[in-house]
Design an enzyme around this catalytic site. Sequence first.
Site, PDB file in Angstrom:
ATOM      1  N   VAL A 125      -9.005  -2.699 -30.778  1.00 42.20           N
ATOM      2  CA  VAL A 125      -8.104  -2.030 -29.852  1.00 42.20           C
ATOM      3  C   VAL A 125      -7.677  -0.683 -30.427  1.00 42.20           C
ATOM      4  O   VAL A 125      -7.554  -0.518 -31.644  1.00 42.20           O
ATOM      5  CB  VAL A 125      -6.868  -2.924 -29.537  1.00 42.20           C
ATOM      6  CG1 VAL A 125      -6.007  -3.139 -30.758  1.00 42.20           C
ATOM      7  CG2 VAL A 125      -6.040  -2.357 -28.401  1.00 42.20           C
ATOM      8  N   CYS A 126      -7.468   0.282 -29.530  1.00 43.77           N
ATOM      9  CA  CYS A 126      -6.895   1.580 -29.905  1.00 43.77           C
ATOM     10  C   CYS A 126      -5.923   1.969 -28.794  1.00 43.77           C
ATOM     11  O   CYS A 126      -5.405   1.102 -28.101  1.00 43.77           O
ATOM     12  CB  CYS A 126      -7.995   2.637 -30.118  1.00 43.77           C
ATOM     13  SG  CYS A 126      -8.905   3.065 -28.625  1.00 43.77           S
ATOM     14  N   ARG A 127      -5.680   3.242 -28.613  1.00 39.92           N
ATOM     15  CA  ARG A 127      -4.732   3.672 -27.587  1.00 39.92           C
ATOM     16  C   ARG A 127      -5.306   3.458 -26.189  1.00 39.92           C
ATOM     17  O   ARG A 127      -4.658   2.896 -25.317  1.00 39.92           O
ATOM     18  CB  ARG A 127      -4.352   5.140 -27.791  1.00 39.92           C
ATOM     19  CG  ARG A 127      -3.260   5.628 -26.839  1.00 39.92           C
ATOM     20  CD  ARG A 127      -2.944   7.096 -27.058  1.00 39.92           C
ATOM     21  NE  ARG A 127      -4.026   7.942 -26.587  1.00 39.92           N
ATOM     22  CZ  ARG A 127      -4.155   8.385 -25.334  1.00 39.92           C
ATOM     23  NH1 ARG A 127      -3.269   8.046 -24.432  1.00 39.92           N
ATOM     24  NH2 ARG A 127      -5.160   9.142 -24.996  1.00 39.92           N
TER      25      ARG A 127
END
Length: 99
Positions: free
Chosen positions: A62-64
Amino acid sequence: MKKITTDELLERIEAGEQLNIIDVREADEVAAGIIPGAKHIPLGEVDSRVGEFEKDKPYYLVCRSGARSGRASDFLNEQGVDATNVEGGMLNWNGETTA
């Protein structure tokens, strides 16, 4: 690339599944909140820390927004790691976060 939505990931967490979630955002982004139980490995360190990933376990990255985690997922898959990108990233996350 394998993908999962934030809602699907949240459902699996709420069902009690023990998931290997890796947050590839930068430290200042993670300081604003991270999925409980997620491990922080910034995108720039994924290649040098690939040995920390066990090839017999699935990982959810996951990231932004999903772009950086998508790149990390592609890289890890090329290394033989079972990596799935969390589509929409933390912008779409409706679950709890911890600081």
